[in-house]
Design a protein around this motif. Sequence first.
Motif, PDB file in Angstrom:
ATOM      1  N   ALA A  32       0.840  -1.194   0.000  1.00 33.07           N
ATOM      2  CA  ALA A  32       0.000   0.000   0.000  1.00 33.07           C
ATOM      3  C   ALA A  32       0.877   1.247   0.000  1.00 33.07           C
ATOM      4  O   ALA A  32       1.966   1.250   0.595  1.00 33.07           O
ATOM      5  N   PRO A  33       0.437   2.308  -0.646  1.00 33.40           N
ATOM      6  CA  PRO A  33       1.218   3.551  -0.636  1.00 33.40           C
ATOM      7  C   PRO A  33       1.408   4.052   0.793  1.00 33.40           C
ATOM      8  O   PRO A  33       0.528   3.912   1.645  1.00 33.40           O
ATOM      9  N   LEU A  34       2.574   4.631   1.033  1.00 31.59           N
ATOM     10  CA  LEU A  34       2.862   5.175   2.358  1.00 31.59           C
ATOM     11  C   LEU A  34       2.124   6.494   2.550  1.00 31.59           C
ATOM     12  O   LEU A  34       2.042   7.316   1.633  1.00 31.59           O
ATOM     13  N   GLY A  35       1.601   6.705   3.749  1.00 29.82           N
ATOM     14  CA  GLY A  35       0.915   7.949   4.070  1.00 29.82           C
ATOM     15  C   GLY A  35       1.898   9.061   4.385  1.00 29.82           C
ATOM     16  O   GLY A  35       3.101   8.842   4.554  1.00 29.82           O
ATOM     17  N   ASP A  36       1.362  10.247   4.508  1.00 28.76           N
ATOM     18  CA  ASP A  36       2.197  11.413   4.789  1.00 28.76           C
ATOM     19  C   ASP A  36       2.923  11.285   6.122  1.00 28.76           C
ATOM     20  O   ASP A  36       4.085  11.688   6.250  1.00 28.76           O
ATOM     21  N   GLU A  37       2.218  10.725   7.139  1.00 27.36           N
ATOM     22  CA  GLU A  37       2.842  10.602   8.455  1.00 27.36           C
ATOM     23  C   GLU A  37       4.057   9.687   8.406  1.00 27.36           C
ATOM     24  O   GLU A  37       5.096   9.970   9.010  1.00 27.36           O
ATOM     25  N   ALA A  38       3.938   8.587   7.670  1.00 26.34           N
ATOM     26  CA  ALA A  38       5.053   7.643   7.562  1.00 26.34           C
ATOM     27  C   ALA A  38       6.245   8.289   6.860  1.00 26.34           C
ATOM     28  O   ALA A  38       7.393   8.157   7.296  1.00 26.34           O
ATOM     29  N   PRO A  49      17.564   4.078   2.203  1.00 25.16           N
ATOM     30  CA  PRO A  49      16.484   4.433   1.274  1.00 25.16           C
ATOM     31  C   PRO A  49      15.244   4.921   2.026  1.00 25.16           C
ATOM     32  O   PRO A  49      14.719   4.214   2.884  1.00 25.16           O
ATOM     33  N   LYS A  50      14.797   6.132   1.695  1.00 25.92           N
ATOM     34  CA  LYS A  50      13.748   6.773   2.490  1.00 25.92           C
ATOM     35  C   LYS A  50      12.464   5.956   2.529  1.00 25.92           C
ATOM     36  O   LYS A  50      11.876   5.760   3.595  1.00 25.92           O
ATOM     37  N   ASP A  51      11.996   5.483   1.379  1.00 26.08           N
ATOM     38  CA  ASP A  51      10.731   4.748   1.354  1.00 26.08           C
ATOM     39  C   ASP A  51      10.822   3.454   2.143  1.00 26.08           C
ATOM     40  O   ASP A  51       9.895   3.095   2.874  1.00 26.08           O
ATOM     41  N   GLN A  52      11.944   2.744   2.009  1.00 26.07           N
ATOM     42  CA  GLN A  52      12.105   1.492   2.756  1.00 26.07           C
ATOM     43  C   GLN A  52      12.128   1.759   4.254  1.00 26.07           C
ATOM     44  O   GLN A  52      11.488   1.046   5.040  1.00 26.07           O
ATOM     45  N   LEU A  53      12.882   2.760   4.659  1.00 27.38           N
ATOM     46  CA  LEU A  53      12.980   3.081   6.080  1.00 27.38           C
ATOM     47  C   LEU A  53      11.628   3.537   6.620  1.00 27.38           C
ATOM     48  O   LEU A  53      11.200   3.113   7.705  1.00 27.38           O
ATOM     49  N   ALA A  54      10.940   4.385   5.865  1.00 28.09           N
ATOM     50  CA  ALA A  54       9.625   4.859   6.306  1.00 28.09           C
ATOM     51  C   ALA A  54       8.653   3.696   6.459  1.00 28.09           C
ATOM     52  O   ALA A  54       7.861   3.654   7.410  1.00 28.09           O
ATOM     53  N   ARG A  55       8.711   2.744   5.542  1.00 28.36           N
ATOM     54  CA  ARG A  55       7.791   1.605   5.620  1.00 28.36           C
ATOM     55  C   ARG A  55       8.101   0.722   6.835  1.00 28.36           C
ATOM     56  O   ARG A  55       7.206   0.277   7.547  1.00 28.36           O
ATOM     57  N   GLN A  56       9.386   0.471   7.076  1.00 21.95           N
ATOM     58  CA  GLN A  56       9.749  -0.384   8.209  1.00 21.95           C
ATOM     59  C   GLN A  56       9.342   0.262   9.532  1.00 21.95           C
ATOM     60  O   GLN A  56       8.840  -0.408  10.435  1.00 21.95           O
ATOM     61  N   ILE A  57       9.549   1.567   9.657  1.00 25.39           N
ATOM     62  CA  ILE A  57       9.148   2.252  10.888  1.00 25.39           C
ATOM     63  C   ILE A  57       7.632   2.310  10.996  1.00 25.39           C
ATOM     64  O   ILE A  57       7.056   2.129  12.079  1.00 25.39           O
ATOM     65  N   ASP A  58       6.958   2.526   9.874  1.00 31.70           N
ATOM     66  CA  ASP A  58       5.495   2.537   9.872  1.00 31.70           C
ATOM     67  C   ASP A  58       4.939   1.218  10.393  1.00 31.70           C
ATOM     68  O   ASP A  58       3.957   1.190  11.143  1.00 31.70           O
ATOM     69  N   GLU A  59       5.569   0.104  10.023  1.00 35.77           N
ATOM     70  CA  GLU A  59       5.082  -1.200  10.472  1.00 35.77           C
ATOM     71  C   GLU A  59       5.212  -1.370  11.980  1.00 35.77           C
ATOM     72  O   GLU A  59       4.406  -2.063  12.609  1.00 35.77           O
ATOM     73  N   LEU A  60       6.218  -0.723  12.585  1.00 38.06           N
ATOM     74  CA  LEU A  60       6.321  -0.776  14.046  1.00 38.06           C
ATOM     75  C   LEU A  60       5.095  -0.154  14.715  1.00 38.06           C
ATOM     76  O   LEU A  60       4.713  -0.536  15.817  1.00 38.06           O
ATOM     77  N   PHE A  61       4.478   0.804  14.035  1.00 40.98           N
ATOM     78  CA  PHE A  61       3.302   1.489  14.583  1.00 40.98           C
ATOM     79  C   PHE A  61       1.980   0.854  14.146  1.00 40.98           C
ATOM     80  O   PHE A  61       0.984   0.960  14.860  1.00 40.98           O
ATOM     81  N   THR A  69       3.364   0.705  19.812  1.00 36.59           N
ATOM     82  CA  THR A  69       4.583   1.507  19.747  1.00 36.59           C
ATOM     83  C   THR A  69       4.202   2.963  19.974  1.00 36.59           C
ATOM     84  O   THR A  69       3.357   3.507  19.274  1.00 36.59           O
ATOM     85  N   ARG A  70       4.827   3.581  20.965  1.00 35.84           N
ATOM     86  CA  ARG A  70       4.515   4.962  21.314  1.00 35.84           C
ATOM     87  C   ARG A  70       5.548   5.954  20.789  1.00 35.84           C
ATOM     88  O   ARG A  70       5.220   7.116  20.553  1.00 35.84           O
ATOM     89  N   ALA A  71       6.782   5.501  20.652  1.00 34.20           N
ATOM     90  CA  ALA A  71       7.839   6.401  20.186  1.00 34.20           C
ATOM     91  C   ALA A  71       8.938   5.611  19.508  1.00 34.20           C
ATOM     92  O   ALA A  71       9.298   4.517  19.963  1.00 34.20           O
TER      93      ALA A  71
END
Length: 382
Positions: A32-38, A49-61, A69-71
């Motif tokens: 799925a496309p990443l949202g603005d928050e991610a 790589p920004k998209d990969q990193l954003a996706r991996q962190i997004d999955e933690l949340f 995950t709070r922080a």
Amino acid sequence: MTDRISIFRFAAPVAVLAALAGCGESPPLAPAPLGDEALAAVTADAGAPKDQLARQIDELFTKDGLGETRAVVLMADGKIAAERYSEGYDADTRMISWSMAKTITAVLIGMLIADGKLTLDEPAPIPMWQRPGDPRAEITLRHLLQMRSGLRHTEAGDPPYDSSEVRMLFLDGRDDMARWATEQPLEAEPGEKFEYSSNTTVILAAIAASALTASDDPDARRTAINDFLQERLFEPLAMASMVAEYDASGTLIGGSLMHATARDWAKFGEFMRNQGRSPDGEQLVPSRWISAMVEPSPTAQQYGFQTWLNRPLGAQGSEFGHPLFPERAPASLFSLIGHMGQYVLVSPEQRVTLVRLGHSTSTERPAMLQEAADVIALYPAR
């Protein structure tokens, strides 16, 4: 002939898709496309790589089964690479340490040893243990730091109120935690057995207070430790949010109760990664002490001085499994770990520090840790 080849090239993939459909299989779905928050959580100079990193962190949340995950704060090469908070939390929210505090207590002990106020391999300065015939006189600071004192300290109990930690923190030991912990008898020879114990760290905190003041007055003990930590550690690291708790006797509850923002926990992780140096290069504790903290204990390869290590379990193993992921990151990775999923993961070879704070049950933590390992894996070892 050309038309026949073109028809074959078109028909072949159609036939493959039809065969897959006939087997009940579907082509893999695109993520799925990443949202603005991610996307906003990752900096422009993240070192991955920004998209990969954003996706991996997004999955933690967002991924199911990981808990809450709070922080998350990720440092790469000394700079914030990513930072994100769940609703109700932000960069100014102090988060409880639970057992992450133990590593700070170990640094405190290292500073006092460097100052000549304590000695690592001599009997621990506990007057109660120095009485003639008391076998606890053999316990050293090294034993305490490596959780192999031999004292009867049971971290988890069934029922819970039978645990030494619960009794010390909330029941009969709560007003003078260190005294309650030091009064416990031996259940093994000092140095022989690894047993993780918050009681042990409170003993270390009491030893630190006695090294700084001869007074038994609770306010004097509390002030001595608080001033020392502020001047020697928290202020040089700009950890302005740090608040430590003390019991009624003035002893630092150094095994479980310190509070700081996720950014300040990241600063402490970076201090450890940089071998005890502050951001401006000041050596706050000898580098050899940090090296000792991440050296495996002879009775538990996954533990150093009040610090968890990413080393394979030794012959003794562990009834609770491995607390980290030695198959997925360098052996030099180490971590502060707190109850219910508080982590400061530090990988010197990858030059990263990852803070994850939140609430995950024992069944959720293994999957959550694998997601954290996915984040760290985006940074190659150097």
